[in-house]
Every structure is written in C-alpha cells, then in structure tokens.
Design a protein around this motif. Structure first.
Motif, PDB file in Angstrom:
ATOM      1  N   LYS A   1       1.368  -2.821  -3.730  1.00  0.00           N
ATOM      2  CA  LYS A   1       1.686  -1.474  -3.237  1.00  0.00           C
ATOM      3  C   LYS A   1       2.364  -0.616  -4.290  1.00  0.00           C
ATOM      4  O   LYS A   1       3.030  -1.134  -5.184  1.00  0.00           O
TER       5      LYS A   1
ATOM      6  N   GLU B   1       7.802   5.456   0.914  1.00  0.00           N
ATOM      7  CA  GLU B   1       8.311   5.713   2.256  1.00  0.00           C
ATOM      8  C   GLU B   1       8.677   7.174   2.464  1.00  0.00           C
ATOM      9  O   GLU B   1       8.429   7.755   3.510  1.00  0.00           O
TER      10      GLU B   1
ATOM     11  N   ALA C   1      -6.893   4.654   9.714  1.00  0.00           N
ATOM     12  CA  ALA C   1      -5.691   4.974  10.489  1.00  0.00           C
ATOM     13  C   ALA C   1      -5.150   3.812  11.310  1.00  0.00           C
ATOM     14  O   ALA C   1      -4.010   3.833  11.714  1.00  0.00           O
TER      15      ALA C   1
ATOM     16  N   THR D   1      -6.578   0.000  11.032  1.00  0.00           N
ATOM     17  CA  THR D   1      -6.650  -1.309  10.375  1.00  0.00           C
ATOM     18  C   THR D   1      -5.768  -1.377   9.131  1.00  0.00           C
ATOM     19  O   THR D   1      -5.035  -2.333   8.932  1.00  0.00           O
ATOM     20  N   LYS D   2      -5.861  -0.356   8.279  1.00  0.00           N
ATOM     21  CA  LYS D   2      -5.110  -0.390   7.009  1.00  0.00           C
ATOM     22  C   LYS D   2      -3.609  -0.539   7.230  1.00  0.00           C
ATOM     23  O   LYS D   2      -2.990  -1.415   6.619  1.00  0.00           O
ATOM     24  N   PRO D   3      -2.997   0.289   8.095  1.00  0.00           N
ATOM     25  CA  PRO D   3      -1.552   0.110   8.308  1.00  0.00           C
ATOM     26  C   PRO D   3      -1.224  -1.272   8.860  1.00  0.00           C
ATOM     27  O   PRO D   3      -0.177  -1.834   8.545  1.00  0.00           O
ATOM     28  N   ARG D   4      -2.131  -1.831   9.664  1.00  0.00           N
ATOM     29  CA  ARG D   4      -1.854  -3.134  10.244  1.00  0.00           C
ATOM     30  C   ARG D   4      -1.843  -4.221   9.182  1.00  0.00           C
ATOM     31  O   ARG D   4      -0.999  -5.094   9.176  1.00  0.00           O
TER      32      ARG D   4
ATOM     33  N   GLY E   1      -1.543  -3.639   5.896  1.00  0.00           N
ATOM     34  CA  GLY E   1      -0.482  -3.309   4.953  1.00  0.00           C
ATOM     35  C   GLY E   1      -0.863  -3.283   3.489  1.00  0.00           C
ATOM     36  O   GLY E   1       0.006  -3.191   2.635  1.00  0.00           O
ATOM     37  N   TYR E   2      -2.170  -3.326   3.153  1.00  0.00           N
ATOM     38  CA  TYR E   2      -2.518  -3.165   1.735  1.00  0.00           C
ATOM     39  C   TYR E   2      -2.491  -1.682   1.402  1.00  0.00           C
ATOM     40  O   TYR E   2      -2.644  -0.839   2.275  1.00  0.00           O
ATOM     41  N   ASP E   3      -2.268  -1.373   0.138  1.00  0.00           N
ATOM     42  CA  ASP E   3      -2.105   0.025  -0.262  1.00  0.00           C
ATOM     43  C   ASP E   3      -3.347   0.505  -1.016  1.00  0.00           C
ATOM     44  O   ASP E   3      -3.366   0.593  -2.232  1.00  0.00           O
TER      45      ASP E   3
ATOM     46  N   SER F   1      -4.635   3.312  -2.037  1.00  0.00           N
ATOM     47  CA  SER F   1      -3.937   4.601  -2.111  1.00  0.00           C
ATOM     48  C   SER F   1      -4.710   5.740  -1.467  1.00  0.00           C
ATOM     49  O   SER F   1      -4.186   6.495  -0.671  1.00  0.00           O
TER      50      SER F   1
ATOM     51  N   ASP G   1      -7.823   5.552   0.030  1.00  0.00           N
ATOM     52  CA  ASP G   1      -8.847   5.089   0.974  1.00  0.00           C
ATOM     53  C   ASP G   1     -10.244   4.977   0.383  1.00  0.00           C
ATOM     54  O   ASP G   1     -11.240   5.334   1.020  1.00  0.00           O
TER      55      ASP G   1
END
Lengths: 113, 408
Positions: free
Chosen positions: B184, B189, B299, B301-304, B306-308, B310, B312
């Motif tokens: 990441k 944040e 919106a 899967t990615k947050p779940r 947690g990979y970054d 940047s 998309d």
C-alpha cells in the motif's frame, strides 16, 4: 491562551497531524507557504538547467490552545516533524488576546476547544 | 492488392490509438496526489518512447512473426521483411508496415495501463526495466497466442476483436499482482487522492476518442465491421457511464463526475473484445454489465481485500476485460460478423467455453509471469522508492521537477 504557529516540512504534515490528534488537539489551520531557512533544499531541474536557492515549500500550522495544552501541542509537533536535519522547521508561540466563536459568540477559553 | 482508403483508415486509427497513451496519462495523472502527477505523465510518455523502439526491434517479431503456437520468434527482427507489401494472414489490403504500426500503439498502451496499480511508489529506473521485460515476456507472447499467425488460442477459435484479453485482461491481472506485491501507499488515510478531477475527465475524453481507432481500426479496412465497431464502442461507453452514475446515485446519494467517467472507461474496456462481433442492443447490455461488475470490484471487493490498486487498473481494465471476453462468447453473432462466430445466445454454447479457456490461459500466464518479472527486477533495482522519497513525492525525488507553483 496561546497561538502556536509552526513551520514544518510538507511531507511531515500527516505525521504531525497524527501526533496532534493523539493529544486531543483537533482544531488546526493549515496553509502552504514558501520560505527561506538555512536549508539548501531539494534541487529542481528545468530542461537540464539546475536551479537552487529557490524559496522552499513549507507547511504552516496555526493552532490556538489554552495554556494547559501548550506543552503537549509543542511536543506533538516536534515528535511528528523532527528528523534532525536542517529544514525541519520552527515553532513560534504568541500570546493570544481573545478568541471568539462566531456561531455562538462565546469568548475566551471556552471558544477555543 | 493495396487499398488506399483502407491504408489511410488504419494509419489514422493508429494515430487515434497513439493519443490514448497521453490520454491515459491525464486520466491517471489527475487521480494521484499533486506531488506525483509528473511521475505518472512521465511513466506513460516514456512507455511510448521505450516500447515504440522495442516493437520495431523485436517486439513485433515476437508477437506476429510466424513462429510456433506460443511466440513469433525473431525472424522479423528489426522489421526484416516487414515492408510495403500486404501480409495477407493479417490484412490483405494494407501495407504490412501499416499493420505493424497500428499494432505498435496497442503494445505501447498495454504496459502503460498497469501504471495505475503501482502509481505513486515505484522507482523510475525499476519501472523502465519492468516495463521492457513485461512487454517482451508477457504482452508479446500473449499477443501471439491470440492474434499471431499459428497462435494456439487463435487456432482454438477464441474471439478477441480488439484486445479484451491481450490488452485489458493482461494489463489488469498484472496490475493486481504488482499492487499486491508492492504494497500500500503511505499516508492515504487523510489525503484526498484525486488532486485534479478535470484532468481525469480530459483523459477520459481522449481515451474515448482514441478508442474509436482502437476498436474500429481493428477491422483493418473501411467496411461494415468498422462502422459497426464505431457504433458499438460508443454505445457501450454511454450505457456504462450512465449506469455507473445511477449506481452511485442509488448507493451514495449523489452521482459523481469521477464515477461517470470511470464507468465509461469500464464500458470501453469491456466492449473491446466484443466490438466487432455484437449488435448495438448487445452493446447496451455489455455497457450496463460492465458498470455493475466493475463497480462491485472497485467499491466493494477492493476495500474488503485491502490491496491498494491505486487507480483501479485491475478493477476497471482487468475485470472489464475478463467480463467482456466472456460476454463475447455469449453475445457474438455471425449476422454482425460472418468471420466471427455465434455465441451462447445464438445457439453456440461452445464459444463461451472457448472464451473461458482463453481467459484462463491469459490470466494464469500473466499472473505467474508478472510475479516472476517483478521479483527479478526487485532483486536488482528495488521496485519501491524509499519511504522518505515516497512522502516527499516522486516528482521531486525521481525527476527533480514539480508540476505546480504556489506563487507566480
């Protein structure tokens, strides 16, 4: 009441903010400024020609605090901003005569937090 | 027999596609923090320089020379034998070099797409080596597999009109791998990430425009399929942009500009493999499906996980490319393109199976090869910049330049 003005390295802003949150200082004003210290800074190059001695980019923080918050605030800024190298910045502390919260017209210490 | 109109069309299409790389640079550049915009513009432009040369020297040969099923070999090294006569296996009516040049622009933008995954934290020297190796050992073989003379997937009957597998799936999977391995970004944040949304919109406009050349140009002639691809491309982009905006409206209360343009790009990426094989109504279905699936990828899967990723690159291009390749197996129709095949909805379920095999091969090969290349380059160059350089920003630390001034 005191007004703390701190000049810090731009890339240290996040760390300083983190440290300030830890000591419950949440109300800060941030601006981007240019300044000249002892530091030579990071050289920029335009089409191969080196340029040094420019004004350097810094971040200026303004924080109004009650007296009992002054030392924690100063320590938090140092903790977040200090690298030990030239260019870390400065902290200025000024007496603050009055503080008014516009929404409620409260004055003095209660208006700060 | 050379047809001058076809030749003109393909050369102009190549110029359209060239414009997509700078378009991508602004699309991505607007999304990063302002201390990193130049690094993104630089990476995209240097990809144009570096891969143009790679393609002339050996990339085209590896991709399109008649080698074996898996790569083209070096018989066309330095464009040896690639001249002004048509090469009928690829295109009977334009000079071979015109075809080569059109394909060059695909070879340039594909590795550039991956930039979105590792933006704001990759060292420039490592980027150059990684990009060169990735183009040579991932893009070129994959291109040969799907499009090259004797390519294994081509012979299998896989349909990929303009690069859903070769371009978007491969770049998207490479994006996923690099985003996970590089880790990441720091200090995300509290910092609002897209520093210049108008640039993102500008980039989208350029990409959308260039995509006409990308898809319609892939017909390699001025004919009905080219016209159809123009219509299909625009239709899918429109349907996807609109439906993404509505999805946001329903889920978050407001439709955003950023969401709408992201949706358009997802629609364009998804329709790419299908653009020469489907009807306009199918294009609407593809566009809407692209928005829904990519929206979930970005919106939810990615947050779940947690990979970054940047910007998309995986969520939009990878997911879109895979979805589009599979939907081609469902919606393709011989009425639109007699040289293609019928899909599931037109009575040929086997085509979907073939598309699945294609996707599986593209995904697994890209996954493994990208990981190996990344690790190799990391040993010699260290992919990620130092923590301080990352905090200061790549513009100053990698290029000693700054995009914006405060006064003057």
């Amino acid at each position: 009441m005191k007004l703390v003005i701190a000049i810090i390295q731009p890339y240290k802003l996040e760390e300083v903010k983190e440290e300030l949150y830890k000591v419950d200082v949440n109300l800060i004003t941030v601006s981007e400024v240019l300044g000249h210290g002892r530091q030579k800074g990071i050289t920029e190059v335009y089409r191969g020609a080196k340029e040094t001695g420019n004004l350097l980019r810094k971040i200026r923080l303004e924080i109004a605090v009650n007296d009992n918050f002054l030392e924690p605030t100063i320590k938090a800024i140092i903790k977040g901003a200090k690298t030990g190298e030239t260019g870390d910045g400065k902290i200025f502390v000024l007496d603050l005569k009055e503080c008014v919260r516009i929404r409620t017209e409260e004055r003095g210490s209660v208006a700060i937090g | 027999m050379i047809n001058q109109v076809d030749t003109l069309f393909v050369l102009l299409s190549a110029a359209f596609v060239m414009l997509m790389t700078p378009g991508l640079a602004f699309f991505y550049g607007g999304m990063v923090r302002r201390k990193n915009i130049l690094s993104v513009l630089m990476q995209c432009f240097v990809a144009l320089c570096l891969l143009s040369l790679q393609w002339i020297l050996f990339g085209y040969s590896l991709s399109f020379a008649p080698g074996n099923g898996f790569w083209g070999g070096l018989s066309w090294f330095g464009l040896n034998g690639v001249g002004m006569q048509p090469y009928p296996v690829y295109s009977a009516t334009i000079p071979h070099q015109a075809f080569m040049f059109f394909q060059m622009m695909f070879a340039v933008i594909t590795p550039a797409l991956i930039i979105g995954a590792f933006a704001e934290r990759m060292k420039f020297s490592a980027f150059l080596v990684f990009t060169l190796l990735w183009a040579t050992f991932v893009y070129d073989p994959l291109c040969h597999l799907v499009w090259g003379e004797g390519g294994w997937l081509k012979n299998l009957g896989v349909l990929d009109f303009a690069g859903g597998m070769v371009v978007h799936t491969s770049a998207g999977i490479a994006a996923l791998v690099t985003a996970i391995v590089i880790g990441k970004r720091k200090n995300l944040e509290h910092t609002p990430s897209p520093h210049n949304l108008p640039f993102v919109v500008l980039g989208t406009a350029l990409l959308w425009f260039g995509w006409y050349g990308f898809n319609a140009g892939s017909a390699l002639a001025v004919n009905g399929i080219a016209v159809s691809a123009f219509v299909i491309t625009n239709t899918a982009a429109a349907a996807a942009g609109l439906s993404w905006a509505f999805l946001e409206w329903i889920r978050n209360g407001k439709p955003t500009v950023f969401g709408m343009v992201t949706g358009s790009i997802a629609g364009l990426a998804t329709v790419t493999p299908a653009s020469g094989f489907v009807s306009p109504i199918s294009a609407i279905i593809i566009g809407v499906a692209a928005s829904i699936v990519c929206f979930i990828a970005v919106a939810v899967t990615k947050p779940r996980f947690g990979y970054d990723d940047s910007l998309d690159a995986f969520g939009v291009h990878g997911v879109g490319g895979i979805l589009g390749t599979l939907l081609t197996g469902v919606l393709a129709s011989k009425i639109i393109n007699p040289a293609g095949a019928n899909g599931l909805f037109y009575g040929n379920p086997k085509q979907l199976l073939i598309q699945l095999v294609g996707v599986a091969v593209a995904v697994s090969y890209t996954f493994i090869a990208t990981f190996a290349i990344y690790k190799l380059v990391d040993i010699f160059f260290r992919m990620r910049v130092s923590e301080k350089d990352e905090l200061v920003g790549l513009d100053l630390t990698q290029h000693r330049e700054r995009a914006y001034t405060i006064i003057e």
